[in-house]
Design an enzyme around this catalytic site. Structure first.
Site, PDB file in Angstrom:
ATOM      1  N   HIS A  99       1.135  -1.721  -0.012  1.00 21.45           N
ATOM      2  CA  HIS A  99      -0.367  -0.160   0.113  1.00 21.45           C
ATOM      3  C   HIS A  99       0.763   0.782   0.245  1.00 21.45           C
ATOM      4  O   HIS A  99       1.843   1.230   0.574  1.00 21.45           O
ATOM      5  CB  HIS A  99      -0.814   0.405   1.554  1.00 21.45           C
ATOM      6  N   ASP A 102       2.431   1.788   3.705  1.00 22.22           N
ATOM      7  CA  ASP A 102       3.353   1.204   3.802  1.00 22.22           C
ATOM      8  C   ASP A 102       4.677   1.195   3.254  1.00 22.22           C
ATOM      9  O   ASP A 102       6.020   1.198   4.346  1.00 22.22           O
ATOM     10  CB  ASP A 102       3.108   0.008   3.603  1.00 22.22           C
ATOM     11  N   GLU A 266      -8.526 -14.012  -1.373  1.00 25.08           N
ATOM     12  CA  GLU A 266      -8.080 -14.089  -0.006  1.00 25.08           C
ATOM     13  C   GLU A 266      -8.724 -15.295   0.295  1.00 25.08           C
ATOM     14  O   GLU A 266      -9.718 -15.056   1.203  1.00 25.08           O
ATOM     15  CB  GLU A 266      -7.898 -12.957   1.118  1.00 25.08           C
TER      16      GLU A 266
END
Ligand code: XLS
Ligand code: CA
Ligand code: CA
Length: 443
Positions: A99, A102, A266
């Site tokens: 991201h 991050d 996910e």
């Protein structure tokens, strides 16, 4: 000077090895069918869990011992990049994901955030010139900062919508700059808490407007990565709009977006939605929408997103089965969106965790490949549905029947025969494929 000095490059040593810093099953160059394990699995390291998070949870402070903790601000961001490329190299990880926040701290203003990001992106780009690790995807974090409390593209505040658009615009530019293979949209705050204060129709229409604008901009700058939506039913929002694959697919279809997106699936989000991991992979696959995978696992005793490293071999086998049936993930990969437990705080644990995940998927790949070679499920399933390839069943499939014809046929039936579904037998067969996958392993 490195950050993980006690660790050498992780090598494949085979199942008999007792070296904890070696692959036992993941042998990158071993061919499984027509591709190597490395090409099949396309592993990716998630920057946020491995380099940014510190182990804090709602009840306690961070626990992680990290060699870059002694720094702060931009110095820390730079140290993380150095550490990241050392870890990528030692694992020989083909990909990584991040991201925006991050990799670089947010500034006081959007402009300052852009500047921080530009500095780190330049540094990452330099590292990528000599590294073999590529960018699987990047994304914009539109859930941590308080401004996104009502959502990003589905907020009640037009200024926040504009701010979110600016972040994704920048994200696409960064993705293009670093050669990202995909761009991910995960809408943690794109949902609602209560209908008492929510205009759901406007929010969903705005989400579609946002995606169309993102597509237009990607075209404008010639960003060729695949757009991915990552479904999740809840957490942090009570009700998230991209609940699961089926819900998100109907959204994409309604707003004429289905040809421009695929799904990033996910495992832990699937189980939160009340599905299995393989259900979500399968639903995406049969609709031509399986794009990429966030490889992790949840905990059946806990009702939230625990993001554990994947070690459940049954799950990795059934996941790899779907991925092989899909003829691979194309531009996607298996991204370890997974975090070491709060009490696995040593830097060494980052390696143990990735090795465990990579070995677990290697076993799954091998077992699934053999199951497919032997067509154990294919043969059973085609036999189970055989009544649709002959007689009245064939006529149904070919559109040669109507209710009159079927009623006439049904009235003429005496005994209707049904056959067993044989689930337990199939499960036992899968167990033996799992046990056999490495019985003749080379050491
Ligand atoms: C959170 C999500 C998130 C996405 C990327 O649950 O998994 O990390 O993968 O924003
Ligand atoms: Ca994820
Ligand atoms: Ca998650």
């Amino acid at each position: 000077m490195g950050y993980f000095n006690n660790i050498n490059r992780i090598q494949y040593e085979g199942a008999q090895s007792t070296n904890p810093f070696a692959f036992k099953y993941y042998n990158p160059n071993e061919k499984i069918g027509h591709k190597t394990m490395k090409e099949h699995l396309r592993f990716s390291v998630a920057y946020w869990h491995t380099f940014t998070a510190d182990g804090a949870d709602p009840f306690g402070a961070g626990t992680m011992i990290r060699p870059w903790s002694e720094y702060s601000g931009m110095d820390q961001a730079k140290a993380r990049v150095e550490a990241a490329f050392e870890l990528f190299d030692k694992l020989d990880a083909p990909f990584f994901c991040f991201h925006d926040v991050d990799i670089a701290p947010e500034g006081e203003t959007l402009k300052e955030s852009y500047n921080n990001l530009d500095t780190i992106v330049k540094m990452i780009k330099d590292y990528m010139k000599t590294s073999s690790t590529k960018l699987l995807w990047n994304t914009a974090n539109m859930f941590t900062h308080p401004r996104f409390t009502h959502g990003a593209a589905t907020t009640s505040e037009a200024d926040v919508f504009a701010y979110a658009a600016a972040k994704v615009k920048k994200g696409l530019e960064v993705g293009k700059e670093l050669g990202a293979e995909n761009y991910v949209f995960w809408g943690g705050r794109e949902g609602y808490e209560t209908l008492l204060n929510t205009d759901m129709k406007l929010e969903l229409d705005n989400l579609a407007r946002f995606f169309h604008m993102a597509l237009d901009y990607a075209n404008e700058i010639n960003f060729t990565g695949q757009f991915l939506i990552e479904p999740k039913p809840k957490e942090p929002s009570k009700h998230q709009y991209d609940f699961d694959v089926a819900t998100s697919l109907s959204f994409l279809q309604k707003y004429d977006l289905q040809n421009h997106f695929k799904f990033n699936i996910e495992a832990n989000h699937a189980t939160l939605a009340g599905h299995t991991f393989e259900h979500e992979l399968h639903t995406a696959r049969i609709n031509g929408m399986l794009g990429s995978v966030d490889a992790n696992q949840g905990d059946t005793l806990l009702g939230w997103d625990t993001d554990e490293f994947p070690t459940d071999l049954y799950s990795t086998t059934l996941a790899m089965y779907e991925i092989l049936k899909n003829d691979g993930l194309g531009k996607g990969g298996l991204n370890f969106d997974a975090k070491v437990r709060r009490n696995s705080f040593d830097p060494d644990d980052l390696f143990h965790a990735h090795i465990a995940g990579m070995d677990s998927f290697a076993i799954g790949l091998k077992a699934a490949h053999q199951m497919l070679e032997d067509r154990i499920l294919e043969n059973f399933i085609s036999d189970r549905y055989r009544s649709f390839s002959e007689g009245i069943g064939k006529e149904i499939i070919e559109g040669k029947t109507d209710f009159h014809k079927l009623e006439k046929y049904a009235l003429g039936l005496n005994d209707i025969e049904t056959k067993s579904g044989r689930m337990e037998k199939l499960k036992a067969e899968i167990n033996s494929y799992l046990l056999n996958a490495f019985s003749n392993v080379r050491v």
